[in-house]
Design a protein around this motif. Sequence first.
Motif, PDB file in Angstrom:
ATOM      1  N   SER A  73       0.840  -1.195   0.000  1.00  0.00           N
ATOM      2  CA  SER A  73       0.000   0.000   0.000  1.00  0.00           C
ATOM      3  C   SER A  73       0.876   1.245   0.000  1.00  0.00           C
ATOM      4  O   SER A  73       2.085   1.186   0.227  1.00  0.00           O
ATOM      5  N   TYR A  74       0.229   2.385  -0.229  1.00  0.00           N
ATOM      6  CA  TYR A  74       0.904   3.684  -0.152  1.00  0.00           C
ATOM      7  C   TYR A  74      -0.166   4.765  -0.030  1.00  0.00           C
ATOM      8  O   TYR A  74      -1.360   4.511  -0.234  1.00  0.00           O
ATOM      9  N   ALA A  75       0.282   5.971   0.304  1.00  0.00           N
ATOM     10  CA  ALA A  75      -0.630   7.097   0.481  1.00  0.00           C
ATOM     11  C   ALA A  75      -0.369   8.152  -0.577  1.00  0.00           C
ATOM     12  O   ALA A  75       0.747   8.293  -1.083  1.00  0.00           O
ATOM     13  N   VAL A  76      -1.423   8.907  -0.917  1.00  0.00           N
ATOM     14  CA  VAL A  76      -1.299  10.090  -1.780  1.00  0.00           C
ATOM     15  C   VAL A  76      -2.077  11.223  -1.131  1.00  0.00           C
ATOM     16  O   VAL A  76      -3.109  11.008  -0.488  1.00  0.00           O
ATOM     17  N   ASP A  77      -1.575  12.443  -1.322  1.00  0.00           N
ATOM     18  CA  ASP A  77      -2.166  13.609  -0.666  1.00  0.00           C
ATOM     19  C   ASP A  77      -3.367  14.143  -1.436  1.00  0.00           C
ATOM     20  O   ASP A  77      -3.349  15.239  -2.010  1.00  0.00           O
ATOM     21  N   VAL A  78      -4.440  13.352  -1.447  1.00  0.00           N
ATOM     22  CA  VAL A  78      -5.724  13.768  -2.007  1.00  0.00           C
ATOM     23  C   VAL A  78      -6.794  13.450  -0.969  1.00  0.00           C
ATOM     24  O   VAL A  78      -6.787  12.356  -0.387  1.00  0.00           O
ATOM     25  N   ASP A  79      -7.695  14.385  -0.757  1.00  0.00           N
ATOM     26  CA  ASP A  79      -8.759  14.198   0.236  1.00  0.00           C
ATOM     27  C   ASP A  79      -9.974  13.581  -0.442  1.00  0.00           C
ATOM     28  O   ASP A  79     -10.646  14.220  -1.246  1.00  0.00           O
ATOM     29  N   THR A  80     -10.241  12.311  -0.132  1.00  0.00           N
ATOM     30  CA  THR A  80     -11.412  11.613  -0.675  1.00  0.00           C
ATOM     31  C   THR A  80     -12.480  11.394   0.395  1.00  0.00           C
ATOM     32  O   THR A  80     -13.415  10.605   0.199  1.00  0.00           O
ATOM     33  N   THR A  81     -12.369  12.098   1.513  1.00  0.00           N
ATOM     34  CA  THR A  81     -13.310  11.945   2.617  1.00  0.00           C
ATOM     35  C   THR A  81     -14.743  12.151   2.137  1.00  0.00           C
ATOM     36  O   THR A  81     -15.042  13.148   1.462  1.00  0.00           O
ATOM     37  N   GLY A  82     -15.621  11.215   2.478  1.00  0.00           N
ATOM     38  CA  GLY A  82     -17.029  11.352   2.156  1.00  0.00           C
ATOM     39  C   GLY A  82     -17.394  11.054   0.720  1.00  0.00           C
ATOM     40  O   GLY A  82     -18.558  11.205   0.329  1.00  0.00           O
ATOM     41  N   GLY A  83     -16.436  10.616  -0.070  1.00  0.00           N
ATOM     42  CA  GLY A  83     -16.720  10.330  -1.473  1.00  0.00           C
ATOM     43  C   GLY A  83     -17.335   8.961  -1.664  1.00  0.00           C
ATOM     44  O   GLY A  83     -17.534   8.184  -0.709  1.00  0.00           O
ATOM     45  N   ALA A  84     -17.645   8.643  -2.915  1.00  0.00           N
ATOM     46  CA  ALA A  84     -18.196   7.331  -3.235  1.00  0.00           C
ATOM     47  C   ALA A  84     -17.189   6.241  -2.911  1.00  0.00           C
ATOM     48  O   ALA A  84     -15.982   6.451  -2.984  1.00  0.00           O
ATOM     49  N   ALA A  85     -17.695   5.074  -2.551  1.00  0.00           N
ATOM     50  CA  ALA A  85     -16.820   3.952  -2.207  1.00  0.00           C
ATOM     51  C   ALA A  85     -16.123   3.407  -3.449  1.00  0.00           C
ATOM     52  O   ALA A  85     -16.680   3.406  -4.554  1.00  0.00           O
ATOM     53  N   TYR A  86     -14.883   2.956  -3.253  1.00  0.00           N
ATOM     54  CA  TYR A  86     -14.171   2.251  -4.315  1.00  0.00           C
ATOM     55  C   TYR A  86     -14.921   0.959  -4.619  1.00  0.00           C
ATOM     56  O   TYR A  86     -15.396   0.267  -3.708  1.00  0.00           O
ATOM     57  N   SER A  87     -15.025   0.613  -5.912  1.00  0.00           N
ATOM     58  CA  SER A  87     -15.743  -0.612  -6.256  1.00  0.00           C
ATOM     59  C   SER A  87     -14.860  -1.637  -6.960  1.00  0.00           C
ATOM     60  O   SER A  87     -14.971  -2.837  -6.686  1.00  0.00           O
ATOM     61  N   ALA A  88     -13.972  -1.183  -7.866  1.00  0.00           N
ATOM     62  CA  ALA A  88     -13.158  -2.170  -8.585  1.00  0.00           C
ATOM     63  C   ALA A  88     -12.103  -1.465  -9.423  1.00  0.00           C
ATOM     64  O   ALA A  88     -12.217  -0.280  -9.739  1.00  0.00           O
ATOM     65  N   GLY A  89     -11.089  -2.261  -9.800  1.00  0.00           N
ATOM     66  CA  GLY A  89     -10.141  -1.863 -10.828  1.00  0.00           C
ATOM     67  C   GLY A  89      -9.225  -0.724 -10.452  1.00  0.00           C
ATOM     68  O   GLY A  89      -9.108  -0.310  -9.306  1.00  0.00           O
ATOM     69  N   GLY A  90      -8.559  -0.232 -11.462  1.00  0.00           N
ATOM     70  CA  GLY A  90      -7.639   0.880 -11.306  1.00  0.00           C
ATOM     71  C   GLY A  90      -6.192   0.462 -11.442  1.00  0.00           C
ATOM     72  O   GLY A  90      -5.821  -0.692 -11.197  1.00  0.00           O
ATOM     73  N   ASN A  91      -5.371   1.412 -11.858  1.00  0.00           N
ATOM     74  CA  ASN A  91      -3.943   1.172 -11.948  1.00  0.00           C
ATOM     75  C   ASN A  91      -3.195   2.485 -11.760  1.00  0.00           C
ATOM     76  O   ASN A  91      -3.764   3.578 -11.887  1.00  0.00           O
ATOM     77  N   ALA A  92      -1.925   2.355 -11.442  1.00  0.00           N
ATOM     78  CA  ALA A  92      -1.037   3.503 -11.264  1.00  0.00           C
ATOM     79  C   ALA A  92       0.185   3.289 -12.146  1.00  0.00           C
ATOM     80  O   ALA A  92       0.867   2.267 -12.027  1.00  0.00           O
ATOM     81  N   THR A  93       0.459   4.246 -13.014  1.00  0.00           N
ATOM     82  CA  THR A  93       1.561   4.135 -13.958  1.00  0.00           C
ATOM     83  C   THR A  93       2.703   5.040 -13.509  1.00  0.00           C
ATOM     84  O   THR A  93       2.536   6.262 -13.433  1.00  0.00           O
ATOM     85  N   PRO A  94       3.872   4.469 -13.210  1.00  0.00           N
ATOM     86  CA  PRO A  94       4.997   5.275 -12.718  1.00  0.00           C
ATOM     87  C   PRO A  94       5.918   5.738 -13.841  1.00  0.00           C
ATOM     88  O   PRO A  94       5.910   5.189 -14.946  1.00  0.00           O
ATOM     89  N   VAL A  95       6.722   6.740 -13.527  1.00  0.00           N
ATOM     90  CA  VAL A  95       7.850   7.096 -14.397  1.00  0.00           C
ATOM     91  C   VAL A  95       9.108   6.436 -13.840  1.00  0.00           C
ATOM     92  O   VAL A  95       9.210   6.181 -12.637  1.00  0.00           O
TER      93      VAL A  95
END
Length: 211
Positions: A73-95
């Motif tokens: 796991s890791y953290a990112v500085d974005v506030d998602t408080t109170g948002g819709a729940a995660y449901s599926a999928g997603g990816n992170a592409t690094p440099v």
Amino acid sequence: MTTAISAQGSKLEISGAIQAAKSITGLALGFPTIVTSPAHGFNNGDVVTFAALAGNTVLNGLTLVIKNKTANSYAVDVDTTGGAAYSAGGNATPVAWIKISNLLTFKGFDGQAAELDATNLDSTAKEYLLGLQDNGTFTFDVHRDFADAGQQAVDAAKRGATLKSFKLTLPNARTKTFNAYVKNSPLEGAVDQLVKTTGVNLRITGDVVDA
């Protein structure tokens, strides 16, 4: 007892090619947002771009810096408080990061916020508010190596006026990640001295992220 650290072993890197995306399996909403990504292999200070998250889509399209990483796991500085729940999928592409070799000295983050004059006719003395933070410049010197990929990438960024990401890693593993333009990369030589590139001036644009 002193808590000072030596600068010896510090590393400066410049962003390179886009790498293979890493799958995401969960989001813990809040601030920061915690991303679950088994065996992601990222390090603190790495830069990734998010896509294809379903349910909570706030991160999609954002390029962010990784903090507080664990193996899965890791953290990112974005506030998602109170948002819709995660449901599926997603990816992170690094440099990829390219080390700038033969680093001699560095200094920077020397900017300051603008002063906004808030004085009015009710004031009894001058009053100010602070405006946006200007993170200033970052400069460094290296012993010149014309075959070094990192030094070549710095020169290419200067020629192309290309915005690049940079990551400074200190010996205690603390990082500072920032975007900057390379304004110059002067060459210096003298009798009985090694050839250097001195006073390379990076103009920082945007925030500096500590991790």
